[in-house]
Structures are given as structure tokens and as C-alpha cells.
Design an enzyme around this catalytic site. Sequence first.
Site, PDB file in Angstrom:
ATOM      1  N   GLY A 137       3.909  -2.538  22.684  1.00 53.58           N
ATOM      2  CA  GLY A 137       5.202  -1.876  22.674  1.00 53.58           C
ATOM      3  C   GLY A 137       5.048  -0.383  22.846  1.00 53.58           C
ATOM      4  N   CYS A 138       5.375   0.403  21.845  1.00 53.72           N
ATOM      5  CA  CYS A 138       5.136   1.838  21.797  1.00 53.72           C
ATOM      6  C   CYS A 138       6.407   2.681  21.886  1.00 53.72           C
ATOM      7  CB  CYS A 138       4.157   2.316  22.864  1.00 53.72           C
ATOM      8  SG  CYS A 138       2.673   1.313  22.989  1.00 53.72           S
ATOM      9  N   SER A 139       6.301   3.899  21.322  1.00 55.13           N
ATOM     10  CA  SER A 139       7.341   4.919  21.374  1.00 55.13           C
ATOM     11  C   SER A 139       6.677   6.222  21.775  1.00 55.13           C
ATOM     12  CB  SER A 139       8.018   5.083  20.008  1.00 55.13           C
ATOM     13  OG  SER A 139       8.498   3.848  19.510  1.00 55.13           O
TER      14      SER A 139
END
Length: 334
Positions: free
Chosen positions: A5-7
Amino acid sequence: MMNFGCSSFSWETADGRHLLGRTYDQFGDLKANRVLAVPAGIPCSPGLRAGREDPRGRYGYTGMAVLGFGEPILVDGVNAAGLMGALLHYPEYAAYEEAAGPGKTAVHPGRLLAWLLSRCGSLEEAVEALDGLTLVDEPIQGKPLPAHYILSGRTGEALILEPDEGGLSVYRRTAGVLTNSPDYPWHETNLRNYAGVTNLPKAPRTIAGREVREFGERLGGGFGLPGGYSSPARFVRTAFMKEFSVRGRDELDGVSRMFRAFAPVDIPEGLARADPDYDVYEQTLCTSVMCAESGVYYFAPAWNRRVSAVRPLAEGNEIRYFGLGDRQDVDYRN
């Protein structure tokens, strides 16, 4: 496993240092991941297989890569000219061509960042380079790599790249925030639902003849932000953290504050379980921050919260690889 995922968001310090950071959220572990430092002049393959036609890179770069699938899959990094980028998961939306068009170079989505960082010294050069390539996917472990990207540099502008059904979409002068699907325009539109959110406490008001004060008076800022760890929720929280967080004075202060600013989207182990029958969780396995001016790549894996850093290579003729650190590094004071 390549399903992560990640931000991510871009930032700037009070003294004009430009930063780009991201969380790395994934099921499993980072056994295949290494931080690498690539000197200028190293050949850069646009695909997962190296070839004799691979051009030599104009710029050295430093970042994190996934190994074991042929050429390293660079997931984020910064080059000697200050161009920075990060690859994030883009499931159900990413679309790639079957082959490169006439006069264009076929580039695997996992090699796009390495290709751009080795060749481009600015966002303008990156945009120009994109006109000469076609993203062509090759399955990894039998699955495609759906990805989109955020790029930034020494001007402070953040650019979003998304391979969609209509081709490669390039968004300029963005909010400098990226998470996962849906596409970037959807996320930016969704921010309108939170236009009333503030970091200030709300004044008492009269309801049904009674004076009502909010709970946690003087600590009520941010009420209305979404909870949970979905991509839309993380995008909104990251955008407000970028807006309200106090900027650092200089690079080190800014980097330290940026690691802290990712706290609202840091996924702890246990809250996102893959399957009721298996103890496998999606979690934030690593957080990284890079600086356009110094070229230093800072990182901290989940099991070692002390920040480590790799400086760019001034010279050399081979790639250097650095482990993430396999245990907590404690600075004992007595």
C-alpha cells in the site's frame, strides 16, 4: 510479495530544503528489500532483464529497491540533481500497453523510477522523458505490478503519474499527497468533504437552550477526519498533516518532523489481518524520507525505530547495497 500500500507526501523546511517521504505498507516482510546507492555511469535497464543496449545513467541515485526479480525494482529514491520519486500500489486502476509505440522505449513499471532518476535532473526533464516511453508490464510471480508515482524536486512542485486506460496521466502542481486507488483526481475531489476540518478548537455553542462544549476542549482540532486505514482515509489524514504540521527549521529537523507526521497513517501490526485463518497482517514495514538538496536517503523499519541514512555515492563503478537493520538499535544513556 509485491502487493503493498503506502502513503506519501512532499514537504519543505523553513530554510528551503525539499523533502519527499513515504510509508511502505505490506503483508509479509522486507527480506528482499535493500537500500541501494547507484553511482553515475551505471547502465540502467528499462526492463527486468538487463541488456547490452542499456544506456549509462547520467545521475547517481539512492533509494530502496526490491531484489530477486531481475533488475532491482526501485520503490523510491533521490538522485544527485535533486529529483525524487516514489512508487505506490495502484490496484484495479493501472493499465499498461502491450508493446511500445513506434520510436518509444518499453519500460517496466517497476523500472520507471530508476529509469527517470538515472536520466533526468528535474521534473521538466522527467515530463519530457515520459513522452519517449511506454509502460509495458511483465508479471511478477504471475501477477502484474499496478503502480502510480509521485515525483518532486528542488522547486517544491509535486507531480503525479498514473497509467490509466487512456494512457499515462501526468498531473502538475498537485497537493503533493498520494496513497493508493482510486485515482488522484478522485482523492482531490474527496477533500471537499472535509473543507470544514480545522486544527483550532471550536467555540462553545448553544443547542436546545444549553451551552455545549466539545470534549477535550482546546484539543478538539481535527474533528471530522476519517478513521481507518483505507486509501481514501489515509489520503485525507496525510493531506491535513501536511497542511497543519509545523515545518522543520532545517534538513535534520524537517526529516525528524516528517517521520513524526506519518504517525496518523502508520499501520501497526494486528489491525489489518490478511485472513482469519492465518496470522499475516498488512502493516507499515518501513518509513523513508529523502532530501532533494543533500541527496541523503533516511529510513526507519518497523523493527528499528532509530533513523538510519545513506549518503549519495560521489563516485564508483558499482552499486552498493545496505541492509535495513534487523533489530532495534537503542541509544542507552547510562
